[in-house]
Design a protein around this motif. Structure first.
Motif, short mmCIF file in Angstrom:
data_model
loop_
_atom_site.label_atom_id
_atom_site.label_comp_id
_atom_site.label_asym_id
_atom_site.label_seq_id
_atom_site.Cartn_x
_atom_site.Cartn_y
_atom_site.Cartn_z
N ASP A 1 0.69 -1.13 0.16
CA ASP A 1 0.09 0.14 0.10
C ASP A 1 0.93 1.25 -0.11
O ASP A 1 1.56 1.57 0.83
N GLU A 2 1.04 1.78 -1.11
CA GLU A 2 2.02 3.06 -1.36
C GLU A 2 1.54 4.17 -0.31
O GLU A 2 2.36 4.87 0.12
N HIS A 3 0.34 4.33 -0.42
CA HIS A 3 -0.33 5.47 0.59
C HIS A 3 0.06 5.34 1.93
O HIS A 3 0.41 6.18 2.79
N ARG A 4 -0.25 3.94 2.43
CA ARG A 4 0.23 3.90 3.84
C ARG A 4 1.87 3.81 4.27
O ARG A 4 2.22 4.49 5.15
N ILE A 5 2.35 3.18 3.29
CA ILE A 5 4.02 3.45 3.43
C ILE A 5 4.22 4.94 3.27
O ILE A 5 5.24 5.38 4.36
N ALA A 6 3.67 5.62 2.35
CA ALA A 6 4.30 7.04 2.43
C ALA A 6 3.88 7.89 3.65
O ALA A 6 4.60 8.66 4.39
N ALA A 7 2.61 7.48 4.20
CA ALA A 7 2.18 8.09 5.57
C ALA A 7 3.01 7.73 6.80
O ALA A 7 3.61 8.50 7.68
N SER A 8 3.63 6.61 6.74
CA SER A 8 4.26 6.02 7.67
C SER A 8 5.55 6.51 7.85
O SER A 8 6.37 6.76 9.04
N TYR A 9 6.27 7.04 6.50
CA TYR A 9 7.54 7.71 6.49
C TYR A 9 7.51 8.91 6.69
O TYR A 9 8.91 9.62 6.77
N GLY A 10 6.37 9.55 6.36
CA GLY A 10 6.29 10.98 6.26
C GLY A 10 6.73 11.56 5.06
O GLY A 10 7.31 12.38 4.79
N VAL A 11 6.54 10.85 3.77
CA VAL A 11 7.08 11.35 2.62
C VAL A 11 5.86 11.14 1.63
O VAL A 11 4.93 10.60 1.69
N GLY A 12 6.22 11.93 0.30
CA GLY A 12 5.10 11.66 -0.79
C GLY A 12 5.17 10.25 -1.35
O GLY A 12 5.96 9.78 -1.38
N ARG A 13 4.15 10.19 -2.11
CA ARG A 13 4.03 8.76 -2.74
C ARG A 13 4.79 8.72 -3.76
O ARG A 13 5.34 7.54 -4.10
N SER A 14 5.09 9.79 -4.40
CA SER A 14 6.27 9.57 -5.68
C SER A 14 7.52 9.17 -5.18
O SER A 14 8.31 8.43 -5.82
N VAL A 15 7.84 9.43 -4.00
CA VAL A 15 9.06 9.01 -3.18
C VAL A 15 8.87 7.57 -3.18
O VAL A 15 9.93 6.93 -3.31
N VAL A 16 7.86 7.21 -2.38
CA VAL A 16 7.54 5.61 -2.64
C VAL A 16 7.66 4.85 -3.62
O VAL A 16 8.44 3.70 -3.78
N ARG A 17 7.02 5.51 -4.53
CA ARG A 17 7.00 4.83 -5.95
C ARG A 17 8.63 4.83 -6.50
O ARG A 17 8.97 3.73 -6.95
N ASP A 18 9.25 5.63 -6.47
CA ASP A 18 10.63 5.77 -6.72
C ASP A 18 11.46 4.53 -5.99
O ASP A 18 12.33 3.78 -6.46
N ALA A 19 11.11 4.71 -4.91
CA ALA A 19 11.95 3.62 -3.95
C ALA A 19 11.34 2.29 -4.37
O ALA A 19 12.35 1.22 -4.42
N LEU A 20 10.28 1.89 -4.58
CA LEU A 20 9.79 0.76 -5.17
C LEU A 20 10.53 0.39 -6.33
O LEU A 20 10.77 -0.83 -6.66
N CYS A 21 10.60 1.19 -7.26
CA CYS A 21 11.31 0.99 -8.30
C CYS A 21 12.62 0.48 -8.37
O CYS A 21 13.19 -0.32 -9.14
N VAL A 22 13.24 0.87 -7.49
CA VAL A 22 14.59 0.55 -7.17
C VAL A 22 14.57 -0.95 -6.82
O VAL A 22 15.38 -1.92 -7.36
N LEU A 23 13.70 -1.12 -5.95
CA LEU A 23 13.54 -2.74 -5.23
C LEU A 23 12.97 -3.52 -6.44
O LEU A 23 13.34 -4.67 -6.27
N ASP A 24 12.25 -3.09 -7.49
CA ASP A 24 11.83 -3.90 -8.66
C ASP A 24 13.17 -4.17 -9.45
O ASP A 24 13.12 -5.39 -9.98
#
Length: 237
Positions: A39-62
């Motif tokens: 859940d990108e929204h939940r991850i973004a909220a838990s870390y206090g960052v924007g969803r775009s940052v989460v998406r970029d991080a997940l692309c690294v892991l992809d």
């Protein structure tokens, strides 16, 4: 060193890279289970960052094959199959064999008191081995969870001493005889698990069932047990 170089070296890492490191650790610890939708929204909220940052991080892991992007538009934690695990052990064993051979050629012993394989990689004189082994270990931790850190998965003291003696004498055949028994025991420990632990019911979905072909989680449910107010201070704003 010129001013431009100093500025480049002093520049902080991008937040998405730091976030990808944190998510990688949590995935390997099975805080996010194999097959689980993220859940990108939940991850973004838990870390206090924007969803775009989460998406970029997940692309690294992809790109590291720790998560995968599914057709419904969500990232899921990768779900290694029994074939994947066997192939990872194949690679790991070849890398470990190479490490022992190169350490023996150099007659260089690993530092005692340090984790054995990282110390042996350093003793081998090959600066690339540690990173390659670490990459394979990351995927095995994803597949096997905490079991991979158990004593049964680690080289026993008797084997470590045998390898030290073999390296000192340059007798790699003696070393390989010991490694073969260790490798077999390590694989048996993995294959005796229920389909790699993540096929068992867990808190995020409750009805996970083993894939009869691939041996993985087929549910892919979103994790519900992360508290809405759980914030990781390094990213808090």
């Amino acid at each position: 060193m010129n001013q431009e170089t100093r500025s480049m070296l002093a520049r902080p890492r991008p937040v998405f890279e730091v976030l990808s490191d944190s998510l990688r650790e949590r995935i390997c610890a099975h805080e996010f289970m194999p097959g689980e939708a993220l859940d990108e929204h939940r991850i973004a909220a838990s870390y206090g960052v924007g969803r775009s940052v989460v998406r970029d991080a997940l692309c690294v892991l992809d790109r590291s094959r720790l998560v995968r992007f599914e057709s419904e538009g969500r990232f899921h934690v990768a779900c290694p199959s029994s074939q994947d695990v066997a192939q990872l052990f194949d690679i790991l064993e070849q890398l470990e064999r190479l490490t022992v051979h190169q350490a023996a050629n150099a007659r260089s012993l690993p530092d005692e008191g340090c984790p054995f394989w990282p110390a042996l990689c350093q003793a081998s004189g090959n600066g690339y081995l540690a990173a390659q082994i670490d990459s394979v270990l990351t995927h095995l931790k994803l597949a096997l969870g905490a079991v991979f850190e158990s004593p049964a998965m680690q080289p026993p003291e008797a084997l470590q001493e045998r390898l030290r003696q073999s390296i000192l004498s340059g007798n790699v055949d003696h070393a390989e005889q010991g490694l073969l028994g260790y490798w077999q025991c390590r694989r048996e420990t993995a294959t005796n698990l229920p389909p790699f632990r993540h096929a068992l019911p867990h808190a995020s979905c409750g009805n996970c069932v083993p894939d009869p072909v691939q041996g993985g989680c087929t549910a892919g449910a979103v994790k519900e047990d992360m508290a809405d107010d759980e914030v990781f201070p390094v990213f808090a704003v």
